[in-house]
Write an enzyme that holds these catalytic residues in place. Structure first.
Site, PDB file in Angstrom:
ATOM      1  N   LYS A  72     -31.941  42.130   1.143  1.00 50.68           N
ATOM      2  CA  LYS A  72     -31.561  41.572  -0.156  1.00 50.68           C
ATOM      3  C   LYS A  72     -30.153  42.033  -0.473  1.00 50.68           C
ATOM      4  CE  LYS A  72     -32.242  39.551  -4.073  1.00 50.68           C
ATOM      5  NZ  LYS A  72     -31.059  38.704  -3.770  1.00 50.68           N
ATOM      6  N   GLN A  95     -25.911  48.725  -0.243  1.00 50.01           N
ATOM      7  CA  GLN A  95     -27.004  47.951  -0.852  1.00 50.01           C
ATOM      8  C   GLN A  95     -28.361  48.536  -0.461  1.00 50.01           C
ATOM      9  OE1 GLN A  95     -25.938  44.814  -2.523  1.00 50.01           O
ATOM     10  NE2 GLN A  95     -27.914  45.054  -3.528  1.00 50.01           N
ATOM     11  N   LYS A 144     -28.923  51.456  -2.748  1.00 49.50           N
ATOM     12  CA  LYS A 144     -29.006  50.964  -4.133  1.00 49.50           C
ATOM     13  C   LYS A 144     -30.375  50.332  -4.363  1.00 49.50           C
ATOM     14  CE  LYS A 144     -25.574  48.440  -5.361  1.00 49.50           C
ATOM     15  NZ  LYS A 144     -24.608  47.376  -5.670  1.00 49.50           N
ATOM     16  N   LYS A 154     -26.090  41.978   3.128  1.00 50.04           N
ATOM     17  CA  LYS A 154     -24.950  41.408   2.398  1.00 50.04           C
ATOM     18  C   LYS A 154     -24.323  40.342   3.283  1.00 50.04           C
ATOM     19  CE  LYS A 154     -22.433  41.983  -1.392  1.00 50.04           C
ATOM     20  NZ  LYS A 154     -22.793  42.481  -2.735  1.00 50.04           N
ATOM     21  N   ASP A 186     -21.942  37.150  -5.451  1.00 51.05           N
ATOM     22  CA  ASP A 186     -21.084  38.342  -5.561  1.00 51.05           C
ATOM     23  C   ASP A 186     -19.696  37.804  -5.906  1.00 51.05           C
ATOM     24  OD1 ASP A 186     -20.909  41.371  -5.073  1.00 51.05           O
ATOM     25  OD2 ASP A 186     -19.328  40.694  -3.738  1.00 51.05           O
ATOM     26  N   SER A 196     -32.637  40.490  -9.792  1.00 55.29           N
ATOM     27  CA  SER A 196     -32.954  39.590  -8.681  1.00 55.29           C
ATOM     28  C   SER A 196     -34.381  39.832  -8.214  1.00 55.29           C
ATOM     29  CB  SER A 196     -31.992  39.829  -7.507  1.00 55.29           C
ATOM     30  OG  SER A 196     -30.748  39.228  -7.763  1.00 55.29           O
TER      31      SER A 196
HETATM   32  P1  NDP Z   1     -16.175  38.190 -10.137  1.00 53.46           P
HETATM   33  O1  NDP Z   1     -15.494  37.433  -9.072  1.00 53.46           O
HETATM   34  O2  NDP Z   1     -17.014  37.445 -11.117  1.00 53.46           O
HETATM   35  O3  NDP Z   1     -15.111  39.046 -10.994  1.00 53.46           O
HETATM   36  C1  NDP Z   1     -14.184  39.932 -10.445  1.00 53.46           C
HETATM   37  C2  NDP Z   1     -13.118  40.189 -11.491  1.00 53.46           C
HETATM   38  O4  NDP Z   1     -12.222  41.201 -11.050  1.00 53.46           O
HETATM   39  C3  NDP Z   1     -12.256  38.971 -11.788  1.00 53.46           C
HETATM   40  O5  NDP Z   1     -11.986  38.929 -13.181  1.00 53.46           O
HETATM   41  C4  NDP Z   1     -10.965  39.251 -11.002  1.00 53.46           C
HETATM   42  O6  NDP Z   1      -9.830  38.661 -11.564  1.00 53.46           O
HETATM   43  C5  NDP Z   1     -10.884  40.746 -11.158  1.00 53.46           C
HETATM   44  N1  NDP Z   1     -10.124  41.475 -10.151  1.00 53.46           N
HETATM   45  C6  NDP Z   1     -10.186  41.402  -8.802  1.00 53.46           C
HETATM   46  N2  NDP Z   1      -9.401  42.353  -8.251  1.00 53.46           N
HETATM   47  C7  NDP Z   1      -8.858  43.035  -9.296  1.00 53.46           C
HETATM   48  C8  NDP Z   1      -8.004  44.155  -9.401  1.00 53.46           C
HETATM   49  N3  NDP Z   1      -7.546  44.778  -8.311  1.00 53.46           N
HETATM   50  N4  NDP Z   1      -7.689  44.632 -10.648  1.00 53.46           N
HETATM   51  C9  NDP Z   1      -8.150  44.039 -11.756  1.00 53.46           C
HETATM   52  N5  NDP Z   1      -8.975  42.962 -11.719  1.00 53.46           N
HETATM   53  C10 NDP Z   1      -9.309  42.479 -10.510  1.00 53.46           C
HETATM   54  O7  NDP Z   1     -17.036  39.307  -9.387  1.00 53.46           O
HETATM   55  P2  NDP Z   1     -18.257  40.142  -9.944  1.00 53.46           P
HETATM   56  O8  NDP Z   1     -18.006  40.492 -11.368  1.00 53.46           O
HETATM   57  O9  NDP Z   1     -19.512  39.470  -9.573  1.00 53.46           O
HETATM   58  O10 NDP Z   1     -18.162  41.458  -9.039  1.00 53.46           O
HETATM   59  C11 NDP Z   1     -17.261  42.518  -9.344  1.00 53.46           C
HETATM   60  C12 NDP Z   1     -17.672  43.739  -8.555  1.00 53.46           C
HETATM   61  O11 NDP Z   1     -19.022  44.103  -8.904  1.00 53.46           O
HETATM   62  C13 NDP Z   1     -17.681  43.595  -7.035  1.00 53.46           C
HETATM   63  O12 NDP Z   1     -17.357  44.837  -6.459  1.00 53.46           O
HETATM   64  C14 NDP Z   1     -19.135  43.278  -6.726  1.00 53.46           C
HETATM   65  O13 NDP Z   1     -19.491  43.616  -5.402  1.00 53.46           O
HETATM   66  C15 NDP Z   1     -19.819  44.187  -7.724  1.00 53.46           C
HETATM   67  N6  NDP Z   1     -21.190  43.816  -8.047  1.00 53.46           N
HETATM   68  C16 NDP Z   1     -21.492  42.565  -8.524  1.00 53.46           C
HETATM   69  C17 NDP Z   1     -22.790  42.250  -8.839  1.00 53.46           C
HETATM   70  C18 NDP Z   1     -23.160  40.946  -9.466  1.00 53.46           C
HETATM   71  O14 NDP Z   1     -24.324  40.803  -9.893  1.00 53.46           O
HETATM   72  N7  NDP Z   1     -22.260  39.996  -9.586  1.00 53.46           N
HETATM   73  C19 NDP Z   1     -23.903  43.198  -8.596  1.00 53.46           C
HETATM   74  C20 NDP Z   1     -23.459  44.520  -8.187  1.00 53.46           C
HETATM   75  C21 NDP Z   1     -22.154  44.773  -7.894  1.00 53.46           C
HETATM   76  P3  NDP Z   1      -9.628  37.041 -11.583  1.00 53.46           P
HETATM   77  O15 NDP Z   1     -10.638  36.554 -12.569  1.00 53.46           O
HETATM   78  O16 NDP Z   1      -8.235  36.895 -12.071  1.00 53.46           O
HETATM   79  O17 NDP Z   1      -9.864  36.584 -10.191  1.00 53.46           O
END
Ligand code: NDP
Length: 446
Positions: free
Chosen positions: A92, A113, A116, A128, A168, A378
């Site tokens: 998963k 993962q 976690k 993943k 993700d 999930s």
């Molecule tokens: P998204 O793509 O929805 O959002 C990522 C955000 O981070 C965007 O706003 C992006 O900007 C911004 N970003 C990327 N790089 C940078 C940086 N270096 N500095 C500042 N902002 C940055 O992804 P998620 O929110 O889904 O995932 C974010 C993190 O959380 C990842 O590491 C993911 O693996 C982790 N995660 C996600 C889960 C989920 O349920 N979605 C579950 C557990 C972990 P822009 O909008 O301009 O592209």
């Protein structure tokens, strides 16, 4: 480097076998540093080759993903699915579409993962996937054709009791819809083989919000347990304003905090009066940039997203991407008055940054534990699918809160048991390890 000679030997071998895989090696090293405290106390771990098996994925699938762009040209990307460990349940883990994706990144994410998922207490193994496909500036038709081509290979490796992907970075509700739709067409069956699905076709209430909400529940429990405080009145800075960041902002505000800074690739916005986080979420849902927020609202803006870490605050939630906080950022964070860092993203802090925080007694929650709300929900989506049920938002929220509290206390109790009270990096890694170890030990050499 490690106290345990066994770990030292496995790590040397791991370096040799995975040369150049920087992120994967970083994740393994962090894990080994934590379990170093307990590994030698149980000779069965070495005799059964548990650690060697834990750092070797059960299966690694890498494949060609050809698709046709709007101009009629054929493009080729590389797709991956790493099925890391299924000792406690089917694989998963999410799917990441981003130009930076490579084997090392998908392996590190699948490795993390595994532990976690073990912490959630649910029967979920670790996996993943993803591709080095850049969704930026692609039309909806191009995204759909890419998703279909990706799934045309991957579907044969998936199943509701085999491997269940989710979204993700770069894979949200739209992409999950295209991926699941094509999976359903190819297999001719409607099962819960994807999570993060839309509500109209088997998705769970609160799944999109779950990682961000769960992060806030974890942070609130940690503050209450370690300091007798809550989120009310706290000033929070949040990097990233995507799925995790924007939902964490909305929930933290509901719990009484003020969000004083956020960032995305276009830069960072800050206001000591507090940002309008609902507006941030709306903008990002429309795929717009935070730079536009600063044109419409009274706030500070910097085109350098790293300036976020210079904003005066009490708590930091890094929610963007791996290794986004280096030592210099960590110094700025501490200088800005932050006393607690909770990782919403996976491995957002470099090892030097984590060491810096720990040496200064900053409360620190690793992503492995603090961002487990997404995969937990999930798991709840899978339960609803298999029972053909739909729980209400209130029911899912209550279960998510309980799971996050449970994860926190499991990590904390473990940290106390190994003589490092409050060190949640150690607590999370050891608690996750023990659950996977016990399952592997019981199931023989496979
Ligand atoms: P998204 O793509 O929805 O959002 C990522 C955000 O981070 C965007 O706003 C992006 O900007 C911004 N970003 C990327 N790089 C940078 C940086 N270096 N500095 C500042 N902002 C940055 O992804 P998620 O929110 O889904 O995932 C974010 C993190 O959380 C990842 O590491 C993911 O693996 C982790 N995660 C996600 C889960 C989920 O349920 N979605 C579950 C557990 C972990 P822009 O909008 O301009 O592209």
């Amino acid at each position: 480097m490690f106290k345990s000679k066994y770990l030292e030997r496995v790590f040397t071998e791991c370096l040799r076998k995975n040369a150049g895989e920087i992120e994967f090696i970083q994740a393994v090293r962090e894990f080994f540093e934590a379990i170093d405290l307990i590994v030698d106390a149980d000779p069965e771990i070495e005799r059964l080759g548990i650690i060697e098996r834990m750092v070797e994925p059960e299966r690694l699938i890498s494949f060609r993903v050809p698709w046709v762009d709007d101009a009629g040209f054929v493009r080729v990307n590389r797709g991956y699915r790493v099925q890391f460990n299924s000792a406690i349940g089917p694989y998963k883990g999410g799917t990441r579409f981003d130009v930076s994706v490579n084997q090392s990144i998908i392996k590190f994410l699948a490795f993390e993962q595994t532990f976690k998922n073990a912490l959630t207490g649910l029967p979920l193994g670790g996996g993943k996937g993803g591709a080095d496909f850049d969704p930026v500036n692609k039309s909806e038709g191009e995204i759909m054709r890419f998703c279909q081509s990706y799934m045309a290979e991957l579907y044969r490796h998936l199943g509701a009791n085999i491997d269940i992907p989710a979204g993700d970075l770069g894979v949200g509700a739209r992409e999950v819809g295209f991926l699941f739709g094509y999976y359903r067409k190819l297999t001719n069956e409607f099962t819960g083989t994807f999570t993060g699905k839309g509500l109209s076709y088997g998705g769970s209430m609160l799944r999109p919000e779950a990682t961000g909400y769960g992060l806030c529940y974890f942070a609130a429990e940690m503050l209450s347990n370690l300091k007798g405080e809550d989120l009310k009145g706290k000033r929070i800075i949040i990097s990233g304003s995507g799925n995790v960041g924007s939902n964490a902002a909305v929930k933290a505000k509901k719990l009484g905090a003020t969000i004083v800074g956020m960032s995305d690739i276009s830069g960072m916005i800050a206001s000591d009066k507090g940002l309008d986080v609902d507006f941030v979420k709306k903008l990002k849902n429309e795929r717009k940039m935070l730079s536009e927020y600063s044109l419409l609202n009274d706030c500070d803006f910097s085109a350098d997203y790293r300036d976020l870490w210079k904003v005066q605050a009490d708590i930091a939630f890094p929610c963007a991407t791996q290794n986004e906080i280096n030592l210099e950022d960590a110094r700025n964070i501490v200088k800005s008055g932050v006393t607690m860092v909770c990782e919403g993203a996976n491995m957002p802090c470099t090892e030097e940054a984590i060491d810096y925080f720990r040496a200064r007694k900053i409360l620190f929650a690793p992503g492995k534990a603090a961002n487990a709300g997404g995969v937990s929900t999930s798991g709840l989506e899978m339960s609803q699918n298999s029972q053909h049920l739909r729980w209400s938002e209130v029911e899912v929220d209550a279960k998510l809160k309980e799971i996050m509290k449970g994860i926190y206390h499991n990590c904390y109790r473990t940290s106390v048991r190994v003589g490092q009270p409050g060190d949640l990096v150690i607590g999370a890694n050891i608690a996750g390890f023990i659950r996977v170890y016990e399952a592997m030990k019981a199931q023989g050499i496979i």
